[in-house]
Design a protein around this motif. Structure first.
Motif, PDB file in Angstrom:
ATOM      1  N   THR A 158       0.837  -1.205   0.000  1.00 56.94           N
ATOM      2  CA  THR A 158       0.000   0.000   0.000  1.00 56.94           C
ATOM      3  C   THR A 158       0.868   1.250   0.000  1.00 56.94           C
ATOM      4  O   THR A 158       0.552   2.232  -0.673  1.00 56.94           O
ATOM      5  N   ALA A 159       1.980   1.225   0.730  1.00 57.30           N
ATOM      6  CA  ALA A 159       2.891   2.378   0.756  1.00 57.30           C
ATOM      7  C   ALA A 159       3.543   2.583  -0.616  1.00 57.30           C
ATOM      8  O   ALA A 159       3.632   3.714  -1.104  1.00 57.30           O
ATOM      9  N   ALA A 160       3.978   1.506  -1.240  1.00 57.92           N
ATOM     10  CA  ALA A 160       4.657   1.614  -2.535  1.00 57.92           C
ATOM     11  C   ALA A 160       3.701   2.024  -3.647  1.00 57.92           C
ATOM     12  O   ALA A 160       4.073   2.783  -4.547  1.00 57.92           O
ATOM     13  N   MET A 161       2.470   1.569  -3.565  1.00 63.31           N
ATOM     14  CA  MET A 161       1.512   1.837  -4.640  1.00 63.31           C
ATOM     15  C   MET A 161       0.688   3.092  -4.377  1.00 63.31           C
ATOM     16  O   MET A 161       0.019   3.588  -5.284  1.00 63.31           O
ATOM     17  N   GLY A 162       0.673   3.560  -3.135  1.00 64.89           N
ATOM     18  CA  GLY A 162      -0.086   4.764  -2.793  1.00 64.89           C
ATOM     19  C   GLY A 162      -1.587   4.560  -2.849  1.00 64.89           C
ATOM     20  O   GLY A 162      -2.322   5.466  -3.238  1.00 64.89           O
ATOM     21  N   ILE A 163      -2.048   3.372  -2.474  1.00 62.04           N
ATOM     22  CA  ILE A 163      -3.493   3.085  -2.459  1.00 62.04           C
ATOM     23  C   ILE A 163      -3.896   2.581  -1.085  1.00 62.04           C
ATOM     24  O   ILE A 163      -3.045   2.262  -0.252  1.00 62.04           O
ATOM     25  N   LYS A 167      -8.461  -1.180  -1.349  1.00 62.36           N
ATOM     26  CA  LYS A 167      -8.279  -1.191  -2.801  1.00 62.36           C
ATOM     27  C   LYS A 167      -7.234  -2.243  -3.191  1.00 62.36           C
ATOM     28  O   LYS A 167      -7.399  -2.959  -4.183  1.00 62.36           O
ATOM     29  N   LEU A 168      -6.168  -2.344  -2.413  1.00 60.07           N
ATOM     30  CA  LEU A 168      -5.144  -3.362  -2.669  1.00 60.07           C
ATOM     31  C   LEU A 168      -5.742  -4.761  -2.544  1.00 60.07           C
ATOM     32  O   LEU A 168      -5.492  -5.630  -3.379  1.00 60.07           O
ATOM     33  N   ARG A 169      -6.531  -4.953  -1.510  1.00 66.17           N
ATOM     34  CA  ARG A 169      -7.172  -6.253  -1.296  1.00 66.17           C
ATOM     35  C   ARG A 169      -8.044  -6.614  -2.505  1.00 66.17           C
ATOM     36  O   ARG A 169      -8.006  -7.740  -3.001  1.00 66.17           O
ATOM     37  N   ASN A 170      -8.818  -5.657  -3.004  1.00 63.16           N
ATOM     38  CA  ASN A 170      -9.682  -5.895  -4.163  1.00 63.16           C
ATOM     39  C   ASN A 170      -8.869  -6.188  -5.424  1.00 63.16           C
ATOM     40  O   ASN A 170      -9.228  -7.057  -6.215  1.00 63.16           O
ATOM     41  N   GLN A 171      -7.772  -5.446  -5.619  1.00 63.95           N
ATOM     42  CA  GLN A 171      -6.925  -5.682  -6.788  1.00 63.95           C
ATOM     43  C   GLN A 171      -6.274  -7.069  -6.723  1.00 63.95           C
ATOM     44  O   GLN A 171      -6.185  -7.768  -7.727  1.00 63.95           O
ATOM     45  N   LEU A 172      -5.835  -7.448  -5.541  1.00 67.05           N
ATOM     46  CA  LEU A 172      -5.209  -8.757  -5.371  1.00 67.05           C
ATOM     47  C   LEU A 172      -6.225  -9.877  -5.617  1.00 67.05           C
ATOM     48  O   LEU A 172      -5.914 -10.869  -6.286  1.00 67.05           O
ATOM     49  N   LYS A 173      -7.431  -9.687  -5.111  1.00 69.87           N
ATOM     50  CA  LYS A 173      -8.486 -10.684  -5.315  1.00 69.87           C
ATOM     51  C   LYS A 173      -8.809 -10.815  -6.806  1.00 69.87           C
ATOM     52  O   LYS A 173      -8.950 -11.927  -7.326  1.00 69.87           O
ATOM     53  N   ALA A 174      -8.910  -9.692  -7.503  1.00 72.22           N
ATOM     54  CA  ALA A 174      -9.196  -9.716  -8.938  1.00 72.22           C
ATOM     55  C   ALA A 174      -8.051 -10.375  -9.705  1.00 72.22           C
ATOM     56  O   ALA A 174      -8.284 -11.174 -10.625  1.00 72.22           O
ATOM     57  N   ALA A 175      -6.824 -10.078  -9.328  1.00 74.94           N
ATOM     58  CA  ALA A 175      -5.666 -10.660 -10.001  1.00 74.94           C
ATOM     59  C   ALA A 175      -5.616 -12.176  -9.781  1.00 74.94           C
ATOM     60  O   ALA A 175      -5.309 -12.938 -10.707  1.00 74.94           O
ATOM     61  N   LYS A 176      -5.928 -12.619  -8.575  1.00 74.94           N
ATOM     62  CA  LYS A 176      -5.957 -14.059  -8.296  1.00 74.94           C
ATOM     63  C   LYS A 176      -7.031 -14.734  -9.132  1.00 74.94           C
ATOM     64  O   LYS A 176      -6.822 -15.835  -9.646  1.00 74.94           O
ATOM     65  N   GLY A 177      -8.189 -14.084  -9.273  1.00 80.84           N
ATOM     66  CA  GLY A 177      -9.257 -14.641 -10.097  1.00 80.84           C
ATOM     67  C   GLY A 177      -8.836 -14.770 -11.555  1.00 80.84           C
ATOM     68  O   GLY A 177      -9.118 -15.780 -12.205  1.00 80.84           O
ATOM     69  N   LYS A 178      -8.142 -13.749 -12.055  1.00 78.86           N
ATOM     70  CA  LYS A 178      -7.655 -13.796 -13.448  1.00 78.86           C
ATOM     71  C   LYS A 178      -6.635 -14.913 -13.617  1.00 78.86           C
ATOM     72  O   LYS A 178      -6.654 -15.638 -14.611  1.00 78.86           O
TER      73      LYS A 178
END
Length: 189
Positions: A158-163, A167-178
């Motif tokens: 979250t610190a590196a991405m500035g989110i 939001k990080l949790r949602n992005q990670l979940k979406a990436a795992k689904g893909k």
């Protein structure tokens, strides 16, 4: 009639059982009764010991009820699903048998679990995951790599991405689904 039913495929027996054919349901249950017993016995040895006189009739009732209301693709997976649902939460009613996508994800989870004890399966899994990972877009691939391979924490990411963490949790979940979809679709490419 019973002899004729024993020669039918599972799919036809399931179809007939859904139409309230008790004899077809009986043939199907008879065909898989050994499986039900084999996968249930280890649970009966664990503390607290469940009473087999309650467990087996309850499992059969749940199987019968779900047979009439759920779409079943593979009888052995369906029986395992109902049995695991019962021992996970005996007070809950019939667990919903997952869709094809849900079953595919469960199949992948089982492969991963099996790969923990089998080096050949582990190598095959690693190769297929690497192939699926390479087909992902760069952002999703980097996120999965940083979190799962580089073991970066949520705080670091979250610190590196500035989110935000959410939001990080949602992005990670979406990436795992893909990644899971790409992994599953490898057999069809």
């Amino acid at each position: 009639m019973h002899q004729q039913l024993t020669n039918l495929a599972d799919k036809e027996l399931i179809s007939r059982a859904r139409k309230q054919d008790r004899e077809a349901e009986g043939v199907l249950m008879d065909r898989y009764s050994h499986l039900l017993v084999a996968i249930t016995l280890p649970y009966l040895d664990k503390a607290p010991k469940p009473d087999p006189n309650i467990v087996f009739p309850t499992l059969l009732q749940r199987l019968s009820a779900s047979l009439k209301t759920q779409t079943i693709y593979k009888a052995n997976e369906w029986i395992l699903h109902i049995q695991k649902g019962y021992f996970t939460n005996p007070d809950k009613n019939i667990p919903f048998y997952p869709s094809r996508d849900g079953r595919d994800l469960l199949h992948i989870e089982n492969k991963v679990e099996k790969a923990g004890t089998n080096i050949i399966d582990r190598q095959d899994l690693a190769v297929r995951l690497e192939q699926a990972l390479q087909r992902m877009n760069a952002d999703d691939r980097d996120l999965i790599t940083q979190f799962y391979i580089d073991n970066k924490s949520f705080a670091d990411l979250t610190a590196a991405m500035g989110i935000t963490r959410e939001k990080l949790r949602n992005q990670l979940k979406a990436a795992k689904g893909k990644l899971a979809k790409l992994y599953m679709n490898q057999g069809y490419v």
